[in-house]
Design a protein around this motif. Sequence first.
Motif: not given
Length: 114
Positions: A6, A100-101, A103-104, A107-108
Amino acid sequence: MSFIVEILVMGLAMLLGAYITPGVHVDGFGSAIIAALLIALANATIGFILRIFTLPLNILTLGLCSFIITVLMILLVDSMMTSFNTSGFWSAALLAIVMAIIKMIFGGLTSSRA
């Protein structure tokens, strides 16, 4: 082990976000990790307190107030670090959206491997 992943994802998102966003500069990957950790820490402490105080306004604006608090936390970290610079509110706002995009997406990708 997932905490380390992370942290690396946050640093990579910060580095890519600074590369994509005009008006944002990060000196290197180490500075990107430190900036991302400081932004996360500021959001978890000061940002949390501000979100509690602005809860009614946040409900009325459908979360826009939380986004502005996140942008303010980016500007706070910008003022604390010399190796992370933004040129103002709008570049910090664009960086928040881009991060945010990113990390999204990452993260996926990392959660599908686990």
